[in-house]
Design an enzyme around this catalytic site. Structure first.
Site, mmCIF file in Angstrom:
data_model
loop_
_atom_site.group_PDB
_atom_site.id
_atom_site.type_symbol
_atom_site.label_atom_id
_atom_site.label_comp_id
_atom_site.label_asym_id
_atom_site.label_seq_id
_atom_site.Cartn_x
_atom_site.Cartn_y
_atom_site.Cartn_z
ATOM 1 N N GLU A 1 0.858 -1.196 0.000
ATOM 2 C CA GLU A 1 0.000 0.000 0.000
ATOM 3 C C GLU A 1 0.889 1.239 0.000
ATOM 4 O O GLU A 1 1.883 1.297 0.729
ATOM 5 C CB GLU A 1 -0.889 0.089 1.244
ATOM 6 C CG GLU A 1 -2.082 -0.821 1.293
ATOM 7 C CD GLU A 1 -2.939 -0.547 2.544
ATOM 8 O OE1 GLU A 1 -2.822 0.565 3.118
ATOM 9 O OE2 GLU A 1 -3.697 -1.450 2.944
ATOM 10 N N GLU B 1 -13.694 5.616 -0.538
ATOM 11 C CA GLU B 1 -14.598 4.692 0.159
ATOM 12 C C GLU B 1 -15.322 5.445 1.272
ATOM 13 O O GLU B 1 -14.721 5.793 2.290
ATOM 14 C CB GLU B 1 -13.802 3.508 0.709
ATOM 15 C CG GLU B 1 -13.094 2.706 -0.372
ATOM 16 C CD GLU B 1 -12.134 1.669 0.190
ATOM 17 O OE1 GLU B 1 -12.608 0.708 0.836
ATOM 18 O OE2 GLU B 1 -10.912 1.836 0.013
#
Length: 404
Positions: A265, A319
């Protein structure tokens, strides 16, 4: 004629091996789904294809997503959630059933290349650290029973906060309380299975917490004076590279410097709260855009110059149901409408710019570029050999008394 065919197939084998064994830089993306307004997985696959993204990392093994990714050519990293680690660690039968239901049921149509067993387990408030390595071992044993252990790697993304020291880079070390119980056993497992260490690296966090000490341009891969490591003498022109090499220094200090690092990530938020210094659309575009260019140039880090990087951007979408500060909901490259939050060159640009015929020359500029030229040349020669194969076979048929 038999000698000619033998020579041909020898060349074919040599060049095929030269292509498949060559390390290459890679950009993937994290496809998180903590939201109630995302497009269906089938449309997400179309989006990935349109952007030239051939690697995606998931946070579970959702059946709809894995089915949508089947027969697409997209490589997939799936995850065993933290809440399943204790069961997987203590029960081989549980691990066997999980692998059969979530991995072998979809592979190879869905090109699962790795399983992330847990995520940032060391900072999990539910204290799952002790289950991590036993769970990794049991999942590996399950893959082995199905003869998938050579095709699918097992790792576990760790947070950068697992380091006790990261500055200067050469002083990189893991937190002492983690070393014997979990870090060394995990690194030993990764070495034994030929896998890699997944690390979540966020220069944004370091900059936001130390904006008075860290040059923003240094954090964003922009022009800057660089930072010379007082321990190893290397000059770093990006905080990203310095953080990766801090992890490399930490693994080397434990005698596991042969275990490669994959960035599972990294990203930069396009929006944040007032105290989240540096969170902005302009900075996110600069970080992620420059990161893609930096990875695809093929070079490694100052400490590992010959190891091209594999990096998974975070994240595909904003999100809207993620908890925490505003930044947590604004790491996406795309809105749920599939519109870009900001424009950056994704890998599709690299594909579009690639030479389309053999009339182009490959000019090497440094070791990494030379390696890429080697791959391109091998592919070109392999293509010619494959084109000649029918003619060689015809000649063999004409010259053979039996016609075989």
């Amino acid at each position: 004629m038999a000698d000619s065919l033998a020579f041909f197939f020898s060349l074919l084998l040599i060049f095929t091996l030269s292509i498949t064994s060559e390390a290459a830089p890679s950009i993937g993306i994290n496809y998180g789904r903590v939201a109630n307004d995302l497009p269906p997985p089938s449309k997400v696959v179309q989006l990935l294809n349109s952007q030239g993204i051939t690697r995606v990392k998931l946070y579970d093994t959702d059946a709809t997503v894995l089915s949508a990714l089947s027969n697409t050519g997209i490589k997939v990293v799936v995850a065993m959630p933290n809440e399943l680690l204790s069961s997987a660690a203590g029960d081989q039968f549980f691990a066997d059933n999980w692998v059969e239901a979530n991995i072998s049921a979809y592979y190879p149509a869905t090109q699962i290349e790795a399983i992330a067993v847990g995520n940032e387990v060391f900072v999990d408030p539910n204290n799952t650290t002790n289950y991590l390595v036993p769970a990794m071992n049991n999942v590996y044993n399950s893959l082995k029973k199905l003869n998938l252990h050579d095709d699918i790697k097992i790792s576990s993304p760790i947070a950068f906060s697992a380091l006790f020291s990261s500055y200067p880079t050469s002083s990189g070390s893991f937190k002492p309380d983690l070393v014997e119980p979990v870090i060394k056993p995990m690194l030993e497992f990764l070495r034994k299975t030929g896998s890699y260490l997944m690390v979540n690296v966020y220069p944004f966090f370091a900059y936001a917490a130390n904006s008075d000490k860290i040059n923003l341009s240094y954090a964003l891969f922009e022009n800057n004076p660089g930072v010379v490591d007082s321990g190893n003498g290397f000059k770093y022109n990006s905080l990203f590279d310095a953080q990766i090499d801090a992890v490399n220094a930490a693994t080397s200090a434990l005698q596991y410097g042969d275990v490669n690092v994959v960035v599972s990530e990294t990203g930069w938020p396009s929006k944040g709260d007032s105290n989240e210094i540096g969170a902005s659309e302009a900075n996110a575009a600069s970080y992620n855009g420059n990161l893609v260019k930096r990875v695809l140039n093929g070079s490694g880090t100052p400490l590992r110059p010959n190891d091209p990087l594999t990096v998974f951007l975070f994240a595909l979408f904003n999100e809207n149901q993620k908890p925490g500060p505003t930044s947590e909901r604004n790491y996406g490259l795309f809105y749920p409408t599939e519109q870009k939050v900001y424009d950056i060159p994704l890998p599709v640009a690299e594909v579009a710019a690639a030479p389309s015929n053999m009339g182009n020359w490959c000019v090497a500029n440094g070791g990494a570029a030379a390696e890429k030229c080697h791959v391109a040349l091998a592919r070109a020669i392999l293509a010619v050999l494959l084109m000649l194969l029918p003619n060689l076979l015809d000649l063999g048929s004409v010259n053979s008394p039996t016609g075989y």
